[in-house]
Design an enzyme around this catalytic site. Structure first.
Site, PDB file in Angstrom:
ATOM      1  N   ASP A 145     -23.903   0.489 -36.021  1.00  0.00           N
ATOM      2  CA  ASP A 145     -24.386   0.727 -37.375  1.00  0.00           C
ATOM      3  C   ASP A 145     -25.504   1.782 -37.318  1.00  0.00           C
ATOM      4  OD1 ASP A 145     -24.455  -0.232 -40.215  1.00  0.00           O
ATOM      5  OD2 ASP A 145     -26.533  -0.665 -39.676  1.00  0.00           O
ATOM      6  N   GLU A 185     -21.730   5.068 -36.884  1.00  0.00           N
ATOM      7  CA  GLU A 185     -22.042   5.886 -38.044  1.00  0.00           C
ATOM      8  C   GLU A 185     -22.966   7.000 -37.570  1.00  0.00           C
ATOM      9  OE1 GLU A 185     -22.160   3.193 -41.971  1.00  0.00           O
ATOM     10  OE2 GLU A 185     -23.734   2.699 -40.555  1.00  0.00           O
TER      11      GLU A 185
END
Ligand code: CA
Length: 665
Positions: free
Chosen positions: A348, A377
């Site tokens: 993340d 990400e």
């Protein structure tokens, strides 16, 4: 950040005393233990505790009989040891007890109970760590558990799932609804007679299940399992313990551990690998977090004026560049691989982490098994406190070896921009996104035909290899595909939306990047238009498995695409030079059409000159196929890669509105 010089240390040293408190000029000066240590190491004879708390004035250990409530049965003082550790050995068999640490920061301040930063077992809600023998948590057959074979990252097909979304539907036929164990139940069917659970995954054909945060997170109260609660889980509490609300008994520390392992083993036996979504970039709370209660300040970045920095948008950002934070990330992923047999990690807000840390993660995983996949990400929610060129941002992915990032360019070229849910793109016939589609089909690697000709926007190349590029049209964030199509084409009939669903997944699953599906998109699940559904009720987030019956046609199409990709290596060349050599974009006259050929029999494919035409127009178009007889694999919203759909002769062929044509020789 600067600290007051601790002037009494030399005095203590001169007196021959063990220093009781340390201060340092900078975080870089904090002592780091050499070699491995465990915060808690159990044996039937004694249990050893070692907390890394280099700035502590004193550290207490509290033993409890229960995971919550009651007074400690024993309180001990830990002794300072080498490398900033505080240690104690407690003799006797402590199996089944719980413990916390309490760190004294200065003369008057105790930081409060914490299970430590490295708890591997916890009681309910993760407030106290638990003493247990991890070997006793192994399910039967665990020693024979093996990762399903994986030759190349290019072979991966990812399926992103939240436990409750996937199995909370009361008509899904699964006993352990919303739990880890839901993914262990074989032969389950919905009220409509459709396969659900692990049978659904096998029928769909994905290679990897990517589970949304499944470490212990804060927001769901584990003591209230019967009350409606939902959260995605991006609010970490204990990074190295499974979440209790997904277990059948969050009070018994062994249960969540054993059931997580059962889940992994069942998926492995079904031929499916398991990816964990990891959220090391921030913690749920800052003040009062396990990090802050142990080594104040150290685990987080600060702004120049000394405040907690917040590139996560969640109140803090961790400081991966600091020695013990980097080590923490590396040790944590290694632990999930070794103890739980996890096969991959999705980071993340990976752009908050520095490049060196991600390289260290990759290296450590390679030493265990180089087929473990890592992606993330490639962005942050705000500007992190480190220079942009030192971070694991998308633009820097080429400086990382075998670590991938999500392509928002391909996603947005298909569905429309982030930040405006009502605006569509290629799928809804909005002109100018052909270059973005070509970019995605090529897996983000530099390709001479991915250029601005006839378009207004060409994404910047950032992947050096196609397996560094995650191809997707929707994920848990933002509107799911069904909602986005409704929002961007509000007058479209259900049949038109189904066609666009198929077209979108055709682009994703014929991309040379690594395809990624959001669970339920294969049955046109919606979230009632809620984009940020992180704490929306099950009514919004649950996949209704009646949809699989209602949209069986879409499911069969998506599983057909997956079967085609898995049996035809031309769609997963896995090498940038091979992509440039074999992938040729074909001229088309109309806008909102992208056509390409995989020349010859690349990568040993049995099909020759595979030709794909993606037509997003609301009318049929003509496409010029070279002379000869072509086998049809996909046409008019139907696909059958095994038996085929007949043949067409070269010349002008029609490609129906909002559909794909896939032919080969
Ligand atoms: Ca929890």
């Amino acid at each position: 950040m600067k600290f007051k010089h601790c002037f009494f240390l030399p005095l203590l040293a001169a007196m021959g005393c063990q220093p009781m408190q340390q201060s340092y000029d900078s975080y870089e000066d904090y002592p780091v233990p050499e070699g491995e240590w465990n915060e808690m190491a159990y044996s039937p004879e004694e249990t050893r505790f070692s907390l890394w708390a280099p700035t502590a004035k004193a550290v207490r250990l509290k033993l409890y009989a229960e995971g919550q409530g009651g007074e400690p049965t024993q309180v001990l003082s830990l002794k300072p040891a080498e490398g900033g550790l505080w240690s104690a050995a407690v003799s006797g068999d402590l199996n089944g007890l719980f413990y916390t640490f309490d760190v004294q920061a200065d003369d008057t301040t105790w930081l409060g109970d914490t299970p430590g930063v490295w708890a591997k077992a916890v009681g309910v809600n993760g407030d106290r760590a638990a003493i247990l023998d991890l070997d006793t948590t192994d399910p039967e057959g665990w020693e024979t558990d093996e990762r399903p074979a994986l030759k190349s990252f290019a072979d991966i097909i990812l399926y992103e799932m939240h436990h409750r979304d996937f199995s909370i539907d009361s008509l899904c036929g699964i006993r352990h609804r919303g739990k880890f164990l839901a993914l262990t139940e074989e032969g389950t069917v919905s009220a409509g007679g459709q396969k659900t659970g692990i049978g659904h995954l096998k029928e769909l054909g994905v290679t990897h299940v990517h589970i949304l945060p499944s470490f212990d997170y804060s927001s769901v109260d584990e003591t209230r399992p019967d009350q409606p609660q939902y959260n995605w889980g991006y609010d970490p509490k204990n990074y190295n313990v499974p979440e209790g609300s997904y277990s059948t008994n969050p009070y018994d520390p062994a249960v969540r551990i054993r059931e997580f392992k059962q889940m992994v083993m069942a998926l492995h036996r079904a031929g499916i690998r398991v990816v964990m979504d990891v959220v090391y970039n921030h913690t749920a709370v800052t003040q009062g977090s396990n990090f802050e209660r142990t080594v104040p300040g150290y685990f987080y970045r600060q702004t120049p004026d000394g405040q907690f920095a917040d590139a996560s948008g969640c109140g803090n950002e961790t400081a991966s560049e600091r020695a013990m934070v980097r080590r923490y990330l590396v040790e944590s992923v290694k632990y999930w691989v070794e103890e739980y047999h996890v096969d991959g990690f999705r980071f993340d807000l990976m752009g908050i982490h520095d490049l060196e840390t991600m390289r260290a993660v990759r290296k450590a995983l390679d030493e265990i098994d180089p087929t473990i996949y890592v992606y993330g990400e490639g962005w942050a929610a705000g500007a992190p406190q480190l220079p942009a060129d030192s971070l694991a941002m998308k633009a820097n992915i080429g400086r990382l070896d075998r670590i991938a990032a999500f392509s928002d360019e391909f996603r947005d070229s298909l569905r429309g921009p982030w930040g405006n849910d009502a605006q569509g793109a290629f799928l809804v016939g909005r002109k100018g996104h052909e270059a973005g589609i070509r970019f995605g089909i090529a897996g983000g690697v530099e390709h001479p035909q991915v250029n601005g000709e006839g378009t207004h926007r060409v994404p910047k190349f950032w992947a050096l290899q196609p397996a560094q590029f995650i191809s997707y049209v929707s994920c848990h964030d933002d509107m799911c595909l069904a909602d986005r199509l409704k929002a961007t084409l509000p007058k479209a009939s259900p049949a038109v939306r189904a066609s666009l669903h198929k077209l979108a997944e055709t682009a994703v699953l014929t991309s040379q990047g690594v395809p990624f599906l959001f669970a339920g998109d294969e049955v046109m699940r919606d979230k009632q238009g809620v984009a940020n559904s992180y704490n929306s009720p099950d009514a919004v987030n649950a996949i209704s498995w009646q949809l699989k019956k209602d949209h069986r046609d879409v499911f069969d199409y998506v599983s057909g695409l997956i079967a085609m990709r898995r049996s035809h290596p031309a769609f997963r060349l896995g090498d940038a030079d091979l992509v440039r050599e074999c992938l040729e974009f074909l001229p088309v006259k109309e806008s909102n059409v992208v056509a390409f050929r995989l020349k010859g029999n690349p990568n040993g494919d049995t099909w020759k000159d595979i030709t794909v035409v993606l037509n997003a127009n609301s009318r049929a178009i003509g496409f010029d196929l070279p002379a000869g007889t072509w086998q049809v694999a996909c046409r008019d919203g139907r696909i059958d890669p095994a038996k085929g759909l007949g043949t067409v002769q070269g010349g002008r062929v029609s490609v129906a509105a909002r559909s794909a044509l896939i032919v080969h020789q």
